[in-house]
Design a protein around this motif. Structure first.
Motif, mmCIF file in Angstrom:
data_model
loop_
_atom_site.group_PDB
_atom_site.id
_atom_site.type_symbol
_atom_site.label_atom_id
_atom_site.label_comp_id
_atom_site.label_asym_id
_atom_site.label_seq_id
_atom_site.Cartn_x
_atom_site.Cartn_y
_atom_site.Cartn_z
ATOM 1 N N ILE A 49 -33.193 13.773 -28.910
ATOM 2 C CA ILE A 49 -31.934 13.187 -29.354
ATOM 3 C C ILE A 49 -31.701 13.617 -30.793
ATOM 4 O O ILE A 49 -32.488 13.291 -31.682
ATOM 5 C CB ILE A 49 -31.965 11.649 -29.241
ATOM 6 N N ARG A 50 -30.611 14.342 -31.028
ATOM 7 C CA ARG A 50 -30.306 14.836 -32.363
ATOM 8 C C ARG A 50 -29.170 14.056 -33.036
ATOM 9 O O ARG A 50 -28.985 14.153 -34.244
ATOM 10 C CB ARG A 50 -29.897 16.314 -32.296
ATOM 11 N N THR A 51 -28.401 13.313 -32.227
ATOM 12 C CA THR A 51 -27.252 12.581 -32.764
ATOM 13 C C THR A 51 -27.190 11.201 -32.119
ATOM 14 O O THR A 51 -27.517 11.038 -30.942
ATOM 15 C CB THR A 51 -25.942 13.334 -32.480
ATOM 16 N N VAL A 52 -26.793 10.212 -32.907
ATOM 17 C CA VAL A 52 -26.586 8.857 -32.378
ATOM 18 C C VAL A 52 -25.159 8.427 -32.678
ATOM 19 O O VAL A 52 -24.518 8.925 -33.606
ATOM 20 C CB VAL A 52 -27.576 7.835 -32.990
ATOM 21 N N TRP A 53 -24.683 7.515 -31.866
ATOM 22 C CA TRP A 53 -23.402 6.863 -32.134
ATOM 23 C C TRP A 53 -23.769 5.510 -32.749
ATOM 24 O O TRP A 53 -24.309 4.647 -32.063
ATOM 25 C CB TRP A 53 -22.627 6.682 -30.842
ATOM 26 N N PHE A 54 -23.514 5.369 -34.033
ATOM 27 C CA PHE A 54 -23.954 4.177 -34.756
ATOM 28 C C PHE A 54 -22.821 3.152 -34.815
ATOM 29 O O PHE A 54 -21.684 3.476 -35.180
ATOM 30 C CB PHE A 54 -24.381 4.560 -36.171
ATOM 31 N N PHE A 55 -23.119 1.907 -34.422
ATOM 32 C CA PHE A 55 -22.146 0.822 -34.434
ATOM 33 C C PHE A 55 -22.657 -0.321 -35.322
ATOM 34 O O PHE A 55 -23.849 -0.632 -35.306
ATOM 35 C CB PHE A 55 -21.929 0.259 -33.021
ATOM 36 N N LYS A 56 -21.737 -0.926 -36.059
ATOM 37 C CA LYS A 56 -22.052 -2.117 -36.839
ATOM 38 C C LYS A 56 -21.013 -3.182 -36.483
ATOM 39 O O LYS A 56 -19.805 -2.977 -36.634
ATOM 40 C CB LYS A 56 -21.993 -1.816 -38.332
ATOM 41 N N MET A 57 -21.488 -4.331 -35.984
ATOM 42 C CA MET A 57 -20.589 -5.415 -35.610
ATOM 43 C C MET A 57 -20.812 -6.591 -36.558
ATOM 44 O O MET A 57 -21.922 -7.099 -36.672
ATOM 45 C CB MET A 57 -20.841 -5.846 -34.161
ATOM 46 N N GLU A 58 -19.730 -7.008 -37.252
ATOM 47 C CA GLU A 58 -19.841 -8.077 -38.236
ATOM 48 C C GLU A 58 -18.504 -8.801 -38.335
ATOM 49 O O GLU A 58 -17.457 -8.173 -38.468
ATOM 50 C CB GLU A 58 -20.244 -7.506 -39.593
ATOM 51 N N ASN A 59 -18.556 -10.131 -38.252
ATOM 52 C CA ASN A 59 -17.354 -10.958 -38.391
ATOM 53 C C ASN A 59 -16.251 -10.544 -37.421
ATOM 54 O O ASN A 59 -15.069 -10.526 -37.764
ATOM 55 C CB ASN A 59 -16.825 -10.894 -39.834
ATOM 56 N N GLY A 60 -16.672 -10.201 -36.203
ATOM 57 C CA GLY A 60 -15.690 -9.860 -35.189
ATOM 58 C C GLY A 60 -15.117 -8.463 -35.313
ATOM 59 O O GLY A 60 -14.226 -8.089 -34.543
ATOM 60 N N LEU A 61 -15.599 -7.694 -36.261
ATOM 61 C CA LEU A 61 -15.111 -6.331 -36.455
ATOM 62 C C LEU A 61 -16.203 -5.325 -36.109
ATOM 63 O O LEU A 61 -17.384 -5.588 -36.311
ATOM 64 C CB LEU A 61 -14.662 -6.125 -37.906
ATOM 65 N N LEU A 62 -15.777 -4.166 -35.615
ATOM 66 C CA LEU A 62 -16.720 -3.143 -35.189
ATOM 67 C C LEU A 62 -16.418 -1.841 -35.929
ATOM 68 O O LEU A 62 -15.315 -1.303 -35.834
ATOM 69 C CB LEU A 62 -16.616 -2.911 -33.675
ATOM 70 N N ASP A 63 -17.390 -1.361 -36.699
ATOM 71 C CA ASP A 63 -17.301 -0.052 -37.335
ATOM 72 C C ASP A 63 -18.272 0.883 -36.629
ATOM 73 O O ASP A 63 -19.345 0.473 -36.206
ATOM 74 C CB ASP A 63 -17.686 -0.130 -38.824
ATOM 75 N N TYR A 64 -17.900 2.146 -36.524
ATOM 76 C CA TYR A 64 -18.779 3.046 -35.784
ATOM 77 C C TYR A 64 -18.498 4.491 -36.143
ATOM 78 O O TYR A 64 -17.449 4.824 -36.724
ATOM 79 C CB TYR A 64 -18.616 2.863 -34.280
ATOM 80 N N GLY A 65 -19.445 5.357 -35.794
ATOM 81 C CA GLY A 65 -19.283 6.783 -36.011
ATOM 82 C C GLY A 65 -20.534 7.536 -35.618
ATOM 83 O O GLY A 65 -21.631 6.967 -35.580
ATOM 84 N N PRO A 66 -20.430 8.840 -35.289
ATOM 85 C CA PRO A 66 -21.599 9.640 -34.937
ATOM 86 C C PRO A 66 -22.377 10.037 -36.188
ATOM 87 O O PRO A 66 -21.798 10.336 -37.225
ATOM 88 C CB PRO A 66 -20.981 10.874 -34.264
ATOM 89 N N VAL A 67 -23.701 10.007 -36.072
ATOM 90 C CA VAL A 67 -24.571 10.379 -37.187
ATOM 91 C C VAL A 67 -25.659 11.315 -36.667
ATOM 92 O O VAL A 67 -26.331 11.000 -35.679
ATOM 93 C CB VAL A 67 -25.235 9.135 -37.827
ATOM 94 N N GLY A 68 -25.849 12.440 -37.342
ATOM 95 C CA GLY A 68 -26.852 13.408 -36.933
ATOM 96 C C GLY A 68 -28.172 13.201 -37.645
ATOM 97 O O GLY A 68 -28.231 12.624 -38.741
ATOM 98 N N ARG A 69 -29.230 13.673 -37.018
ATOM 99 C CA ARG A 69 -30.567 13.529 -37.600
ATOM 100 C C ARG A 69 -30.662 14.195 -38.972
ATOM 101 O O ARG A 69 -31.407 13.742 -39.833
ATOM 102 C CB ARG A 69 -31.600 14.135 -36.654
ATOM 103 N N ASP A 70 -29.915 15.267 -39.180
ATOM 104 C CA ASP A 70 -29.998 16.017 -40.429
ATOM 105 C C ASP A 70 -29.048 15.495 -41.498
ATOM 106 O O ASP A 70 -28.970 16.090 -42.586
ATOM 107 C CB ASP A 70 -29.699 17.495 -40.167
ATOM 108 N N ALA A 71 -28.343 14.405 -41.218
ATOM 109 C CA ALA A 71 -27.417 13.858 -42.207
ATOM 110 C C ALA A 71 -28.173 13.443 -43.470
ATOM 111 O O ALA A 71 -29.309 12.953 -43.409
ATOM 112 C CB ALA A 71 -26.662 12.663 -41.624
ATOM 113 N N GLU A 72 -27.559 13.620 -44.608
ATOM 114 C CA GLU A 72 -28.196 13.313 -45.879
ATOM 115 C C GLU A 72 -28.650 11.868 -45.946
ATOM 116 O O GLU A 72 -29.735 11.553 -46.447
ATOM 117 C CB GLU A 72 -27.234 13.614 -47.031
ATOM 118 N N ILE A 73 -27.829 10.956 -45.424
ATOM 119 C CA ILE A 73 -28.168 9.533 -45.531
ATOM 120 C C ILE A 73 -29.375 9.178 -44.665
ATOM 121 O O ILE A 73 -30.133 8.254 -44.976
ATOM 122 C CB ILE A 73 -26.955 8.668 -45.182
ATOM 123 N N ILE A 74 -29.575 9.914 -43.568
ATOM 124 C CA ILE A 74 -30.758 9.701 -42.720
ATOM 125 C C ILE A 74 -32.013 10.104 -43.483
ATOM 126 O O ILE A 74 -33.018 9.385 -43.509
ATOM 127 C CB ILE A 74 -30.633 10.494 -41.407
#
Length: 397
Positions: A49-74
């Protein structure tokens, strides 16, 4: 969003297909945000698995986006291990890194250790795609280390013929987690396995792992269940000797009534294939030796008919049937056996052509190249080669 403005087709082509059932979920406390790591399978990376679809659910809101293993923040927050963990969840021991994860140590010693594989953060990063450009933001820095027990497959742990360790960790019918140790003298809960197999001194966990493979076969109410019932009846109280091996191939040996499973290929569909050979011998006796290649093609066909129904077929196995000429011919033969195809006036033409192509493809493989061993018996009607398979599935809807 998909209904309002379709995007999934392009998303899957670029990032991969979301494997929802293998999602890793984390929530630090009942009031904290919930984080979801959805692994994305892409055919360019068939065993990781080289990429994940990252979701954050907080206060009824959902933020999300694809993140790759080589991303700087990873890399910045040392979360590459989460991709190894998800690769293990999806591909098991056959993942690219060959790392094996367990929530608790089976043995604390030379075969593994607790390691930090990543961090679970209560405030996480969000990647948003806008007009082909990626924008990543990060909220907070409070993170929790993920510690798991990591062990590695020890190739020296093979069956010694006396029921000793055969390599791996728990069961589940996946073919990648063969029990290592434990069991003592307690009786295994393995009625199906005990019904057709025998072993002089096999540990409890191995019996129950073998049972899990048969239970996985049982999920096919036609082919899998009928094959087991037919073998049980044909044995008449006798048992098949079960052994495990690290070298060579999984195989059924009629002369000794022994079924050998190669540890690395110990999947339910491989077991079904070898049990189908046992079924052929129990029905044909020594006459089976006069048509070993016919029997091999029929067994491969039964294996494919079982395997294509499994949820992970397209992810794990379809590429094998598309890329290997021998297996591709099996797929084509199976395609002619559908009721729709058989109603086609050219059914016989297609079946004959695919069958001849299958024989040629098998002969090109070293294992089946010796015509004196793998004899082929000509038949007036090719469908006669499939009489035992029809016996198992003929009455199924």
């Amino acid at each position: 969003m998909e209904l309002k403005q379709p995007f999934m087709e392009g998303f899957c082509e670029r990032y991969g297909v979301p494997l929802w059932d293998d999602t890793d979920v984390y929530q630090g406390s009942p009031d904290a945000p919930v984080f979801f790591w959805v692994p994305l399978y892409h055919p360019s990376f068939p065993d990781e698995i080289r990429t994940v679809w990252f979701f954050k659910m907080e206060n009824g809101l959902l933020d999300y986006g694809p993140v790759g293993r080589d991303a700087e923040i990873i890399r910045q927050y040392g979360q590459e291990g989460q991709f190894d963990y998800l690769s293990f969840r999806v591909f098991g021991r056959k993942n690219l890194s060959r790392k094996v994860f367990s929530s608790q140590a089976m043995t604390r010693g030379e075969d593994g250790e607790y390691v930090v594989v990543g961090q679970e953060c209560q405030d996480a990063y969000i990647t948003i795609e806008i007009d082909g450009n990626s924008m990543t933001k990060y909220d907070g820095t409070i993170c929790k280390d993920i510690k798991v027990w990591m062990s590695y497959v020890d190739s020296s742990l093979i069956d010694d013929g006396q029921g000793g360790p055969i390599g791996g960790g728990g069961g589940g019918g996946s073919g990648q987690d063969v029990p290592v140790e434990g069991g003592g003298n307690s009786q295994p809960n393995a009625p199906k396995a005990k019904g057709i197999f025998e072993h002089s001194n096999m540990i409890k966990e191995t019996w129950e792992w073998l049972e899990s493979l048969l239970n996985d076969m049982d999920k096919d109410p036609c082919l899998g269940q009928n094959l087991y019932k037919e073998i049980l009846d044909a044995l008449g109280g006798e048992k098949i000797s079960i052994q495990f091996t690290e070298e060579g191939y999984s195989k059924y040996t009629p002369a000794t009534n022994t079924l050998s499973l190669k540890i690395k290929d110990a999947y339910s569909h491989v077991l079904l294939h070898e049990l189908f050979h046992a079924f052929q011998y129990l029905k044909k006796g020594d006459g089976m030796y006069n048509s070993l290649l016919n029997c091999e093609i029929e067994a491969h066909l039964a294996q494919y008919m079982f395997l294509k129904k499994k949820p992970d077929y397209k992810i794990k196995w379809e590429k094998n049937y598309m890329n290997d000429d021998r297996l591709r011919q099996i797929l084509l033969i199976e395609s002619t056996l559908t009721p729709e195809m058989q109603r086609n006036d050219k059914f016989g033409f297609f079946l004959d052509g695919y069958w001849d192509a299958a024989i040629n493809a098998f002969r090109k493989v070293k294992e089946y190249s010796d015509g004196k061993v793998y004899k082929y018996e000509e038949t007036s009607d090719i469908v006669k080669n499939l009489t035992l398979l029809q016996e198992l599935v003929g009455n199924c809807k």
